[in-house]
Every structure is written in structure tokens, then in C-alpha cells.
Design a protein around this motif. Structure first.
Motif, PDB file in Angstrom:
ATOM      1  N   MET A  36     -32.309  50.333 -21.345  1.00  0.00           N
ATOM      2  CA  MET A  36     -31.059  49.644 -22.162  1.00  0.00           C
ATOM      3  C   MET A  36     -29.962  49.258 -21.192  1.00  0.00           C
ATOM      4  O   MET A  36     -29.331  49.903 -20.670  1.00  0.00           O
ATOM      5  CB  MET A  36     -30.459  50.594 -23.246  1.00  0.00           C
ATOM      6  N   ARG A  37     -29.777  48.102 -20.989  1.00  0.00           N
ATOM      7  CA  ARG A  37     -28.849  47.410 -20.092  1.00  0.00           C
ATOM      8  C   ARG A  37     -27.553  47.240 -20.689  1.00  0.00           C
ATOM      9  O   ARG A  37     -26.563  47.205 -20.185  1.00  0.00           O
ATOM     10  CB  ARG A  37     -29.457  46.011 -19.385  1.00  0.00           C
ATOM     11  N   PHE A  38     -27.628  46.734 -21.931  1.00  0.00           N
ATOM     12  CA  PHE A  38     -26.315  46.611 -22.663  1.00  0.00           C
ATOM     13  C   PHE A  38     -26.049  47.806 -23.739  1.00  0.00           C
ATOM     14  O   PHE A  38     -26.809  47.879 -24.660  1.00  0.00           O
ATOM     15  CB  PHE A  38     -26.290  45.174 -23.364  1.00  0.00           C
ATOM     16  N   LEU A  39     -24.790  48.286 -23.672  1.00  0.00           N
ATOM     17  CA  LEU A  39     -24.606  49.512 -24.552  1.00  0.00           C
ATOM     18  C   LEU A  39     -23.938  48.765 -25.658  1.00  0.00           C
ATOM     19  O   LEU A  39     -22.933  48.041 -25.588  1.00  0.00           O
ATOM     20  CB  LEU A  39     -23.756  50.354 -23.721  1.00  0.00           C
ATOM     21  N   PRO A  40     -24.248  48.928 -26.749  1.00  0.00           N
ATOM     22  CA  PRO A  40     -23.677  48.290 -28.125  1.00  0.00           C
ATOM     23  C   PRO A  40     -22.440  49.064 -28.269  1.00  0.00           C
ATOM     24  O   PRO A  40     -22.418  50.183 -28.296  1.00  0.00           O
ATOM     25  CB  PRO A  40     -24.650  48.498 -29.174  1.00  0.00           C
ATOM     26  N   ILE A  41     -21.333  48.326 -28.558  1.00  0.00           N
ATOM     27  CA  ILE A  41     -20.008  48.742 -28.678  1.00  0.00           C
ATOM     28  C   ILE A  41     -19.422  47.945 -29.809  1.00  0.00           C
ATOM     29  O   ILE A  41     -19.960  47.026 -30.011  1.00  0.00           O
ATOM     30  CB  ILE A  41     -19.119  48.838 -27.496  1.00  0.00           C
ATOM     31  N   PHE A  42     -18.573  48.330 -30.534  1.00  0.00           N
ATOM     32  CA  PHE A  42     -17.504  47.625 -31.431  1.00  0.00           C
ATOM     33  C   PHE A  42     -16.069  47.348 -30.769  1.00  0.00           C
ATOM     34  O   PHE A  42     -15.528  48.424 -30.602  1.00  0.00           O
ATOM     35  CB  PHE A  42     -17.582  48.485 -32.589  1.00  0.00           C
ATOM     36  N   LEU A  43     -15.716  46.174 -30.921  1.00  0.00           N
ATOM     37  CA  LEU A  43     -14.281  45.819 -30.273  1.00  0.00           C
ATOM     38  C   LEU A  43     -13.618  45.738 -31.296  1.00  0.00           C
ATOM     39  O   LEU A  43     -13.516  45.075 -32.320  1.00  0.00           O
ATOM     40  CB  LEU A  43     -14.570  44.301 -29.634  1.00  0.00           C
TER      41      LEU A  43
END
Length: 470
Positions: free
Chosen positions: A1-8
Motif C-alpha cells: 500500500m503506497r497511499f494511506l487513505p486519510i480523511f481531510l
């Protein structure tokens, strides 16, 4: 997983948007729908076209992004910005601000996922930027199974979290309490749009600890006529959540395969010559499972409330004080009509439908056929194979024409489905041609409009006669 899902958190500061054309306007609409404060630098100077006055009024025009003050900016987006996007990205990186350059992973520090938006519930699907089309397809799958009002349920729980925290100080008890709310009747009320009733039910809970310890629930699920793809999304969720499934003989193995693998399966079915364990025993099993804290599913062929004894079962559950829910299914009559293209109603021709059951000959003899002789009425008979001679006799004696079109549709929507068409006078012979049930009889002029009739000798004869008349 290169991109960690986050919520802005879009309330934390403005977002700088750089670009022009349809691409940047699509990003702008997304940001505005999420409540973001947007500063936009339009590369082509066009800030008006494609935006309504309200949207345009919520956007602040930004200065040159290469020299503008970036203090407080929480993210930078470039779409349709051309070569300027790379330069802006370099400045953003130097300032430690997250940046996305559309379709340019090399100059981006974050990417946009495909989004499922249900208010307080948001699902993000990403493929690391490698295939947005795949991400959209996954999003579509999630959209199809996620309840439309799941965000309302999350918001409802959010409003009650602090009050319940005071009444249930132990975290494990609170978690169990909310699980029962989500999976039980209160959650079902919210998902069906009846939030005021859910509010009343929650306020009526006097002892949250006792409520949390009694997690039993019985869900009556209509399995449809056999094709597992006709299960509703709610039915699939119930089958996946079930601890035990009480199923009828009419439920296909393909439908049962959609259930949770480790769920206990108990046959409680009844067919002609096979009385089964009886309705009282079935009721007792459901009540016992619920009182043990289990999530039970009563799985019925077709729909629970169309000759499925669902009314009797919820009466027993009510009397026992057991929580229950009902999920409808595609009833066999509708399944037959759809598969073989029999329009049960037809404007100005067939304006009424009657559904009846004739499990045995004496069932048919008890019917007042005089009420069913109107040529504008379509009669749909369930479990009518054994009683076919009595059905024919009753309708003919009441005055229905012996030439009335009739269809016999067996094992509808299943791979071994079979159907034959003919006239009311031929009905006893027709039922012998489908081999065995379960079967639906459809009686009325609408059968002439079926795919089978049009391809039959009767259909060709009727068409020939019409040509001669004309």
C-alpha cells in the motif's frame, strides 16, 4: 500500500485550486459539496462559465499560485493546469502542503479516491492512481450494497453517544449496545426512513445494560422464487449476519449458498406429503434462538407475506416479546410473469389481479369462483398443480370461458424452469407436462401476450385468424 487513505478536515482551512476547463470545475463541485472553502486560480481567467451563481459566490479568487500567500492552506489541487501544475506542486512540497496534480503521480503527494458519499458515512476506494476505472467499478459495487440511509444511522448514533456514555460507562457494554441498535429493529427503522419512531424506541429503553445483553433478533426474509440474483440487498445482508437460518424446502441451494458459511442451517419446510415439523414448532425454534441472543433468519421461498405464513410468525414473535424485522422478496407469481413475459395487468384489458392458493383439491372447492369470472381479471394461483381439475371445474361452472388462456409455470427463475400454455379447458393436461412443482398458474387473456404463447401453435393460429378478419 503506497497511499494511506486519510480523511481531510475541510473546516481546518482553505483549499487552493489551480486549473481551467471541465476538469477543474468537476473538482470544484466536489469540494463545494463537501463544504470546503476554496481559493481558485483559473489559468484561463474564466471563473464564470459552467457554474451557477450560488457556486460562483462561494469561491474566492486566488492570486498567482507561484507567489500567493499559502499560509493556512491545507491542500492544493491542480486540474487542467498544464505545465503550471508541476511548478505549483514543487512549491507545495517545499511548504509541506499536500498537493494533487491530476493524472500526475510523480508530482502528487496524495491522490483522489473514488468516493461513496452517504452523509456521515464516506467510503473511499483507491488503486494507487493506477486505474481510476477499476476504482469506480468497485465504488459502484459498494454503492449497490450500502443502504441509502446508512449516513442517517451514523448521525443518529452520533447524537446519542454522549448520553449513552453516561448510562453505560463500560466500553464493552456500550459497543454491544450499539451493535444491537445497528443490527436490530431500531436500526431498521432509521434505514427505512422512520427516524422519529427510532427516536421513540431508543428513549423507551429503560435499562441499556439489559438491552445490550439481549441481542436476539429474528428476521423474516423473502428468498424469492429461486434465482439468487433476485435476493434484495437487505436479504443478502441478513443472510451474511445470521447465526442460524430456518429455511423452507422451496428455498434453492443457490440462495442458501449466499448465507454466512458458519451459520447453522435448520430445515423447517413443508411440502405435499411432507408435513415437516409444523408451524408451532417452527415458531418455538425462532423464539428460542432469539432468547439465546442469536440473530436468526426465517428464510422463505418467494415472499413471507404472500402465502408464506409470515403474519402468523410475527404474531408469535410479538407475543413472545422477541425483536423481529421483515425483508420482502420477489413472490413466485411476479417471478413467473417476468421470466415468461406475462404482463399481469394491461391497460384497458386486464385491470385487476387476484392471488390465491389451492394447495389441495378442497382448497379449490372452497373458492367462490363467481368472483373471478371477469375477463379483465388475471388470476394467479399458487400451489395449484394437485388441484388443477377442481380449479378448471370451478371456473367453468362459474362462467369463465373454456378458451380462456392459461399458463403453467414451474420452478420459475431456476435453471430447470419449464412452462406450458393452453386454455382453461386443457388445464389438467397442462399441469402434467411440467413434471413437478412448485408451479404457478396464470389464468387470463394476458397469457396471450406471453413469449411462450406467441411462439406456440395457439399463438400462430390466433395471428392467422386476425389476419383473415382484417
Amino acid at each position: 500500500m503506497r497511499f494511506l487513505p486519510i480523511f481531510l478536515d475541510l473546516q481546518a482551512g482553505p483549499v487552493l485550486l489551480v486549473g481551467a476547463g471541465d476538469l477543474v470545475r468537476a473538482k470544484l463541485r466536489l469540494l463545494l459539496s463537501a463544504g470546503a472553502r476554496v481559493r481558485w486560480f483559473a489559468v484561463d481567467g474564466d471563473y464564470e462559465s459552467g457554474l451557477d451563481s450560488e457556486a460562483a459566490g462561494r469561491v474566492e479568487r486566488a492570486g498567482d499560485p507561484l507567489s500567493a500567500d499559502l499560509n493556512g492552506v491545507i491542500a492544493i489541487l491542480c486540474a487542467g493546469a498544464g505545465e503550471l501544475g508541476e511548478t505549483v506542486a514543487a512549491r507545495a512540497r517545499a511548504a509541506g502542503i499536500p498537493v494533487n496534480v491530476m493524472d500526475d503521480l510523480a508530482h502528487s503527494t496524495f491522490i483522489f479516491p473514488a468516493i461513496v458519499d452517504r452523509g456521515d458515512v464516506v467510503v473511499a476506494v483507491g488503486t494507487g492512481g493506477s486505474s481510476p476505472v477499476v476504482a469506480r467499478r468497485v465504488r459502484e459495487k459498494i454503492e449497490s450494497i450500502l443502504p441509502a440511509r446508512i449516513g442517517d444511522l451514523a448521525a443518529f448514533i452520533g447524537r446519542w453517544r454522549k448520553p449513552m456514555q453516561a448510562r453505560l460507562p463500560e466500553m464493552s457494554a456500550r459497543r454491544t449496545f450499539w451493535e444491537r441498535i445497528v443490527d436490530g429493529p431500531i436500526g431498521a427503522l432509521i434505514l427505512s426512513g422512520r427516524e422519529s419512531e427510532a427516536e421513540q424506541a431508543l428513549r423507551a429503553i429503560e435499562n441499556p445494560e439489559a438491552f445490550a445483553s439481549e441481542r436476539g433478533l429474528v428476521t423474516l426474509v423473502g428468498a424469492g422464487p429461486g434465482d439468487p440474483d433476485l435476493l434484495t440487498i437487505k436479504a443478502l445482508r441478513a443472510l451474511q449476519d445470521a447465526d442460524v437460518i430456518f429455511y423452507d424446502d422451496l428455498v434453492s441451494s443457490e440462495v442458501l449458498d449466499r448465507a454466512r458459511r458458519d451459520a447453522a442451517r435448520v430445515s423447517v419446510g413443508r411440502r405435499i406429503g411432507k408435513p415437516g415439523i409444523g408451524q408451532d414448532a417452527t415458531n418455538a425454534l425462532m423464539i428460542a434462538a432469539a432468547r439465546e441472543g442469536k440473530r436468526a433468519v426465517r428464510l422463505k421461498g418467494g415472499d413471507s407475506f404472500v402465502f408464506g405464513r409470515g403474519g402468523e410468525e410475527i404474531a408469535a414473535l410479538r407475543e413472545a416479546g422477541v425483536a423481529y424485522a421483515v425483508i420482502p422478496g420477489v413472490t413466485a407469481g411476479i417471478g413467473a410473469a417476468a421470466q415468461f413475459e406475462v404482463p399481469l395487468t394491461f391497460r384497458k384489458k386486464a385491470t385487476r389481479i387476484t392471488f390465491l392458493t389451492a394447495h389441495k383439491t378442497h382448497d379449490a372447492e372452497a373458492v367462490d369462483w363467481s368472483l373471478l369470472t371477469d375477463v379483465a381479471m388475471t388470476v394467479v394461483v399458487y400451489m395449484g398443480i394437485t388441484a388443477a381439475p377442481a380449479i378448471r371445474a370451478g371456473m367453468l361452472a362459474a362462467g369463465r370461458s373454456p378458451d380462456t388462456p392459461v399458463g403453467v409455470f414451474a420452478r420459475v427463475t431456476r435453471p430447470d424452469a419449464k412452462a406450458v400454455v393452453g386454455t382453461l379447458d386443457q388445464l389438467p393436461d397442462l399441469v402434467t407436462q411440467v413434471e413437478n412443482g412448485p408451479a404457478i398458474l396464470i389464468i387470463g387473456d394476458v397469457v396471450e401476450r406471453s413469449l411462450l404463447w406467441r411462439g406456440s401453435d395457439l399463438g400462430r393460429l390466433a395471428a392467422s385468424l386476425m389476419e383473415k378478419i382484417q
